[in-house]
Write an enzyme that holds these catalytic residues in place. Structure first.
Site, PDB file in Angstrom:
ATOM      1  N   SER A 293      -0.114  -0.090  -3.022  1.00 14.82           N
ATOM      2  CA  SER A 293      -0.066   1.027  -2.637  1.00 14.82           C
ATOM      3  C   SER A 293      -0.384   2.217  -3.703  1.00 14.82           C
ATOM      4  CB  SER A 293       0.651   1.523  -2.195  1.00 14.82           C
ATOM      5  OG  SER A 293       1.015   1.148  -0.521  1.00 14.82           O
ATOM      6  N   VAL A 294       0.420   1.689  -5.256  1.00 14.87           N
ATOM      7  CA  VAL A 294       0.385   1.911  -6.013  1.00 14.87           C
ATOM      8  C   VAL A 294      -0.714   2.552  -7.057  1.00 14.87           C
ATOM      9  CG1 VAL A 294       0.413   2.370  -8.583  1.00 14.87           C
ATOM     10  CG2 VAL A 294       1.980   1.405  -7.030  1.00 14.87           C
TER      11      VAL A 294
END
Length: 570
Positions: A293-294
């Site tokens: 998700s970064v």
């Protein structure tokens, strides 16, 4: 007659006495001449024997010793941190060699040598000493005590050459940045290898690097204080969360300087054999991973920069998406229409995938390329991996890339791309050498609009206040960032119990100066409670790092409630 007889007798006596004296003088002269001749003969004999001995050493043996002497005479420049602290330097040490043709009894020599250096008590050593070679190395870089003990053995044909050994005062502290050298003091990894590639190897080859004084220190961008703090916190995090590996990066967003980079497990360059262990590889630049998700950081920036979305835009995340026979779901789904900031702080896979589809595959490819996420990173460090991209950039690929699956990049690439989103939109290639802002501005190029950068700073801070990054907050420093919890692939399948967790952050968010990226590989929930996702481990580790390094970097804490409200007002 009597008188005459007496006179004659007297004269005869004197003549006899003269004859006796003359004889003794002649004998002395002959004796002295004999002694002189013997002395000269002995002297000439010694000279002849010496000449014969020298004649037995062939030209190749002489060349071998001269070549060895030339090799070990080559010096290297000191490597120092940005404040002048020594990271690598040369020290003098002794190396043991033999001239086998002068060895009288190889068996006795091996037996004696093994009393000091047991590793030399082998058949291979005896074979060396019994050979017809003129010069062989026995042991490179021995200690002063070992040299003294061997010298006292008095073995003919055994000698020492003084050479230079590389010494790393910090041990493993910055090993993946500094690198290491081989037995001949030649750089084989890290910035040691980089220095050789900038001309040092040629200087050594042509004899212009014989003395340390002739070589100026090479100043690196790393700050040993910051480096120590980052590594120390990673060590604590690995123990606390039982992670198998950890990565930490601190990057100046305005110059591209790497102030700290740690990858654990690391190695001690004073013990070179450790560097060969696979688990000690440099994961920060030489490893590529699905960042999870970064990556929504870049997907969101792409959507805002395209002009198709604003902070007031909404995305329908009420239903899972079908993608190539699988469903894209949200981990903590709200299953409703979300605003763009909510897509970011709730880390919606559905919302991110829909934003990517609206921008389109060509737009996504072009944007990620501008951020340097689809090509090999260009920097001074030799160990840099190439990202792994989908074989065919399909619609399914586009959707999964939006939330960090289906594309693998290095943590350093991630940090560098994030810096461009924090500094006003300029991409600055990273460096492990010192670089001022003026020099950075000359090589920087605009990759996103300044307004996009401003909106991303707002979203980073919002996520730290209201989203998954709350445990990264440090009072007074306006920390912001994005969590990433990526499931790892095992035997071709994603498994939920093996995670690659990260927190991509910057501070202070009203005027970002530094990007901090923390990664924990396969962390577990802490023994005292909490979950195993990034918000529970990577985020608090980031807070611990920033709390320690901010004062070192001259960032003063501020407790401005007005600025705080402006940063997170929605």
């Amino acid at each position: 007659m009597a008188d005459q007889s007496s006179h004659m007798y007297s004269g005869g006596t004197e003549e006899a006495r003269w004859q006796r004296t003359s004889g003794r003088k002649s004998a002395d002269i002959r004796r002295r001449m004999t002694i002189t001749m013997v002395v000269f003969a002995l002297a000439y004999g010694v000279i002849v024997m010496r000449l014969v001995g020298l004649g037995m050493v062939d030209e190749g043996s002489v060349r071998a010793r001269l070549s060895a002497s030339d090799t070990i005479a080559s010096a290297r420049p000191d490597l120092v941190d940005r404040n002048g602290k020594i990271l690598a330097t040369d020290i003098r040490t002794a190396s043991l060699y033999a001239e086998p043709r002068r060895i009288i009894d190889p068996d006795e020599a091996v037996e004696l040598l093994s009393t000091v250096l047991p590793e030399l008590g082998t058949k291979q050593t005896r074979k060396k000493l019994a050979s017809n070679a003129g010069f062989v190395w026995l042991k490179r870089q021995i200690s002063p005590a070992q040299k003294h003990a061997i010298h006292r053995l008095g073995i003919p044909g055994i000698g020492f050459l003084t050479e230079k050994r590389r010494f790393y005062p910090g041990g493993p502290m910055a090993s993946h940045i500094v690198g290491l050298v081989n037995i001949d003091n030649q750089g084989i990894a890290g910035m040691e290898k980089y220095v050789d590639g900038q001309g040092l190897a040629e200087l050594q080859e042509f004899g212009f690097a014989r003395k340390e004084a002739s070589l100026s220190p090479v100043k690196l961008s790393v700050d040993v204080r910051v480096q120590h703090a980052v590594r120390d916190e990673l060590v604590h995090a690995m123990k606390r969360y039982e992670a198998i590996a950890a990565i930490g990066i601190v990057l100046d967003v305005h110059t591209g300087e790497v102030l700290a980079m740690s990858s654990l497990p690391d190695f001690d360059p004073n013990e070179p054999s450790q560097a060969l262990e696979q688990k000690r590889m440099n994961r920060a630049t030489a490893g590529v991973y699905e960042m999870g998700s970064v990556f929504k950081t870049f997907n969101t920036a792409m959507a805002l920069n395209s002009g198709l979305f604003t902070l007031k835009s909404t995305v329908d995340a009420s239903k899972p998406l079908h993608a190539g026979g699988r469903l894209i779901r949200d981990f903590h789904g709200k299953y409703r229409v979300l605003t763009l900031p909510e897509v970011f702080i709730y880390s919606s896979n559905i919302g991110s995938a829909k934003m990517a589809l609206d921008v389109g595959i060509p737009g996504q490819e072009a944007f990620l390329k501008k951020l340097g996420l689809t090509t090999r990173l260009k920097t001074d460090l030799p160990e840099v991996a190439k990202p792994l991209l989908p074989a065919r950039w399909s619609e399914v690929s586009s959707m999964t890339i939006a939330f960090g699956h289906g594309i693998s990049v290095s943590p350093m690439q991630t940090a560098v791309a994030a810096a461009a989103l924090m500094n006003g939109g300029k991409y600055i290639p990273p460096t492990f050498l010192t670089r001022d802002r003026a020099a950075a501005d000359k090589i920087a190029y605009q990759v996103v609009k300044p307004s996009t950068s401003e909106m991303m700073r707002y979203l980073f801070r919002l996520n730290a206040e209201k989203g998954s990054g709350r445990k990264a907050r440090v009072p007074g420093y306006f920390v912001g960032g994005k969590t990433g919890t990526a499931e790892k692939v095992v035997n071709g399948h994603y498994v939920s119990h093996k995670r690659f967790n990260s927190f991509l952050s910057a501070f202070p968010m009203d005027d970002p100066q530094y990007v901090v990226l923390i990664v924990l590989d396969e962390p577990k929930a802490a023994a005292d409670g909490g979950g195993a996702t990034a918000g529970w481990n990577a985020a608090p580790t980031t807070a611990a790092v920033i709390r320690r390094i901010a004062p070192m970097l001259g960032v003063m804490p501020r407790y401005d409630e007005t600025a705080e409200m402006l940063l997170v007002s929605n």
